[in-house]
Every structure is written in C-alpha cells, then in structure tokens.
Design a protein around this motif. Structure first.
Motif, PDB file in Angstrom:
ATOM      1  N   LEU A  16       0.842  -1.196   0.000  1.00 54.30           N
ATOM      2  CA  LEU A  16       0.000   0.000   0.000  1.00 54.30           C
ATOM      3  C   LEU A  16       0.874   1.241   0.000  1.00 54.30           C
ATOM      4  O   LEU A  16       0.659   2.179  -0.761  1.00 54.30           O
ATOM      5  CB  LEU A  16      -0.902   0.020   1.238  1.00 54.30           C
ATOM      6  N   ARG A  17       1.869   1.261   0.885  1.00 53.00           N
ATOM      7  CA  ARG A  17       2.732   2.421   0.988  1.00 53.00           C
ATOM      8  C   ARG A  17       3.532   2.635  -0.290  1.00 53.00           C
ATOM      9  O   ARG A  17       3.735   3.753  -0.736  1.00 53.00           O
ATOM     10  CB  ARG A  17       3.685   2.254   2.166  1.00 53.00           C
ATOM     11  N   GLU A 116      -9.586   4.448  15.517  1.00 52.88           N
ATOM     12  CA  GLU A 116      -8.621   5.361  14.893  1.00 52.88           C
ATOM     13  C   GLU A 116      -8.835   5.444  13.389  1.00 52.88           C
ATOM     14  O   GLU A 116      -8.733   6.526  12.791  1.00 52.88           O
ATOM     15  CB  GLU A 116      -7.191   4.896  15.209  1.00 52.88           C
ATOM     16  N   PHE A 117      -9.132   4.311  12.754  1.00 52.08           N
ATOM     17  CA  PHE A 117      -9.471   4.315  11.323  1.00 52.08           C
ATOM     18  C   PHE A 117     -10.601   5.312  11.061  1.00 52.08           C
ATOM     19  O   PHE A 117     -10.537   6.118  10.122  1.00 52.08           O
ATOM     20  CB  PHE A 117      -9.956   2.925  10.891  1.00 52.08           C
ATOM     21  N   VAL A 118     -11.662   5.228  11.853  1.00 48.60           N
ATOM     22  CA  VAL A 118     -12.833   6.084  11.651  1.00 48.60           C
ATOM     23  C   VAL A 118     -12.464   7.551  11.803  1.00 48.60           C
ATOM     24  O   VAL A 118     -12.820   8.395  10.963  1.00 48.60           O
ATOM     25  CB  VAL A 118     -13.965   5.704  12.625  1.00 48.60           C
ATOM     26  N   GLU A 119     -11.743   7.885  12.863  1.00 45.34           N
ATOM     27  CA  GLU A 119     -11.398   9.278  13.111  1.00 45.34           C
ATOM     28  C   GLU A 119     -10.485   9.848  12.033  1.00 45.34           C
ATOM     29  O   GLU A 119     -10.651  10.988  11.597  1.00 45.34           O
ATOM     30  CB  GLU A 119     -10.750   9.423  14.495  1.00 45.34           C
ATOM     31  N   VAL A 158      -4.481   6.088   6.018  1.00 44.04           N
ATOM     32  CA  VAL A 158      -4.648   5.107   7.104  1.00 44.04           C
ATOM     33  C   VAL A 158      -3.563   4.028   7.080  1.00 44.04           C
ATOM     34  O   VAL A 158      -3.710   2.993   7.714  1.00 44.04           O
ATOM     35  CB  VAL A 158      -6.041   4.444   7.059  1.00 44.04           C
ATOM     36  N   GLY A 159      -2.465   4.295   6.382  1.00 43.99           N
ATOM     37  CA  GLY A 159      -1.397   3.299   6.286  1.00 43.99           C
ATOM     38  C   GLY A 159      -0.909   2.802   7.631  1.00 43.99           C
ATOM     39  O   GLY A 159      -0.709   1.594   7.829  1.00 43.99           O
ATOM     40  N   ASP A 160      -0.738   3.711   8.596  1.00 39.28           N
ATOM     41  CA  ASP A 160      -0.275   3.298   9.921  1.00 39.28           C
ATOM     42  C   ASP A 160      -1.305   2.410  10.618  1.00 39.28           C
ATOM     43  O   ASP A 160      -0.945   1.455  11.317  1.00 39.28           O
ATOM     44  CB  ASP A 160       0.001   4.532  10.795  1.00 39.28           C
ATOM     45  N   CYS A 161      -2.581   2.734  10.424  1.00 41.55           N
ATOM     46  CA  CYS A 161      -3.640   1.912  11.026  1.00 41.55           C
ATOM     47  C   CYS A 161      -3.650   0.513  10.416  1.00 41.55           C
ATOM     48  O   CYS A 161      -3.870  -0.488  11.124  1.00 41.55           O
ATOM     49  CB  CYS A 161      -5.004   2.576  10.827  1.00 41.55           C
TER      50      CYS A 161
END
Length: 337
Positions: A16-17, A116-119, A158-161
């Motif tokens: 993804l990244r 966290e994804f949602v926010e 959202v890559g980190d999530c």
C-alpha cells in the motif's frame, strides 16, 4: 522499530505504501486483474440451494409482515462546511467502494485501532461513508469514495492503522475494489500488489445528489451484499436492467446497481432503513425468481446495518441463511434526494 515489524506488514501493508503515492494522480494501463474474483469464501455463510430457490416467495412474505413505511424528506446535513461537496446529476453511479473482509484475532487490541481508522477517515474530503460492520469475529469495512484518487488518498492516510491492525489484531481475508472501469484503471497497480479483485460498474443509479457533504453524521446506511455467478449472460442482461429500473421507484433506496468481473456479479445497493430493504425485496421478488431460474446462481448473501434496522429483517435473513453484520461504528456524508 521497523526492524521488529512482523512479516505480514511486508506482504500486505508495505505494498500500500509503495504503490499508493506514485499513482495518486496517474492512470494505469492494462487489463483488470483476474485473480481471486470468486464469491466470498470462508468469511460469511453461503446461501444454500434450497434457500436460493425459495428466495422470491420468502422475500414477498417477509416484506408484507415487516414493512412499516418509508421515511419522508431528505436527510439534513448540519455543521460547518469542511469539505467540497460533489453533486452528480447526469452520471449518478460513479463512486468507488472498497470491500475488505477481516477475521478478528484479538478483539481488545482491534477496537482502538478500528476507532482510529474512523477518526482519521473523517478528515478525508473524498469519503462518502465509512464504518465497521461485524458478526462475531467477522469484520467488514463498509466504505465508499467519490473516485479512485480518493481511494488512494484514503489508503495513504490510514497506512499506519493498516500496519497496526494486521500486526496481530486482525487478519485480512480478501479485498475488492468496485467502481467504473476508468477509475479501476487508476487502482490497478494497488490492486495487483494486494491481490485485490476489481468489479467494474455495469449499470445503476444513485439517489445521492451530494456525495461528500459538510457533516460527518452518524452512520445509518443499510446495505445488501449478494454475490452471484452468471450462468447465461444473455438471459441475465435484460433482468439486470429490469432490476435497476424497478428499484428506481423505491423512496428509501440510496444507490443501486451491478458490478461484475468475468462471470462474477455483485449487486451494490444501499437503503435508508430495514423497512427500505424489505420494501425492495418485495418489489423485486418476481425478478429474483426469474434470475435464479437459470440465468444466475446466488452464491452468498449478507445484510449490513444498525442493530435496530437489522432487527426488522432478522426473520427474512434467517430464512435465507444470510449473514447479518451489525454496524459497530462509522459516519456518512451523503445527502439523499
């Protein structure tokens, strides 16, 4: 530290990244990927042959028992403007959606990451709706975007999530992209890296005059997820067109249409309530009888939505052997006509 990240990061998250950023604003070439384009496997119960054969009659009976009338009026959009709204008139069924299916491994660890994804996604101007639906340990991210660029921007955001949830809390079972062919072309490098299936829009309509409005309101959208295998395409085509035309008359339908890859067919459809789902099933029951009488085979079926709305359709879902996923969290920005 990066050196301690699990191997799963390299196999799913790292692509993804490495792929998203370079293709954010470029169109890829080549045919759509043909990998892994079957119906759901291992995540949700398949409809049995007996249930599929009885679909039309059961839909009609359940709808008569359960329909309570359609909500009147358009949804109010409140709050200060924070995004640039997209208004569609002539080309109403152009949005893109991602369909990722997960199995939860560690619920306590997954819950804060899901939040966290949602926010993080609330900040994305191209998101139409976003949220988590679940049944037991089965998890689905119900999400849509105005175009492929918005999809790629989301994956970057959202890559980190993604890294965190796939490092142990959950397992990604499969992922699909649905949208117009021209938008799927932009997603092709990402899809190839992820082994994602790309379903191209065949036909459909939207009742969302504004897709990404100014407010992130609580998610109330109810969706149906039927996967078919086409057996006789020439016989299926006029029935697919008739499904679309009949559904246009339904006051509670938010969007409706067909996406496909090869002989695999998906009906991408959303409603404002459980009552709207029941009204739709009643409306198209005879058509479904015709579709399942030879032109296509129903492979799997699932209903998604808030708990109160899914309560209205539980008898229908049970009779069909369908999965029911309850909305866990999320938001929506669209305005319904």
């Amino acid at each position: 530290p990066a050196a301690t990240k699990p191997a799963l990061r390299a196999t799913v998250s790292a692509p993804l990244r490495g792929v998203v950023a370079p293709v954010m604003h470029t169109a890829a070439t080549g045919a759509m990927p043909a990998s892994a384009h079957g119906p759901p496997v291992g995540s949700f119960p398949l409809a049995t042959a007996a249930a599929a054969a009885a679909v039309g009659g059961l839909f009609a009976r359940a709808s008569v028992r359960g329909a309570r009338g359609m909500p009147a009026g358009a949804k109010s959009m409140r709050g200060a403007a924070s995004v640039s709204p997209v208004v569609r008139a002539a080309e109403p069924y152009k949005f893109c959606s991602i369909h990722p299916y997960f199995t939860i491994v560690d619920e306590a660890a997954a819950a804060p990451i899901m939040a966290e994804f949602v926010e993080k996604t609330k900040a994305e101007k191209g998101c139409i709706w976003y949220g988590w639906d679940r049944a037991g340990d089965k998890l689905f991210c119900n999400e849509a975007y105005v175009d492929a660029d918005a999809v790629l921007a989301h994956l970057e955001n959202v890559g980190d999530c993604i890294d965190k949830i796939l490092a142990g809390p959950a397992k990604l079972e499969r992922i699909e992209f649905h949208g117009p062919e021209a938008e799927l072309e932009k997603l092709k490098p990402t899809a190839d890296k992820l082994g994602a299936t790309c379903y191209a829009v065949n036909s459909g309509f939207s009742s969302m005059p504004v897709e990404n409005g100014p407010s992130a309101n609580p998610g109330t959208l109810c969706t149906i997820h039927p996967y078919f295998t086409i057996i006789d395409e020439e016989a299926a085509k006029p029935l697919m067109a008739e499904f679309v035309e009949k559904t246009r008359s339904e006051a509670d339908c938010v969007y409706y249409g067909w996406t496909k890859i090869g002989d695999k067919l998906f009906c991408r459809e959303g409603y404002g309530s459980g009552d709207g789902i029941l009204a739709h099933l009643d409306n198209v029951g005879p058509l479904l009888d015709k579709m399942l009488a030879g032109p296509a085979k129903l492979e799997s079926l699932a209903f998604h939505g808030p708990a109160a709305e899914m309560e209205k359709i539980k008898e229908t879902a049970s009779g069909l052997g369908a999965a029911v996923l309850i909305k866990d969290s999320g938001f929506e920005r669209f305005e319904k006509a």
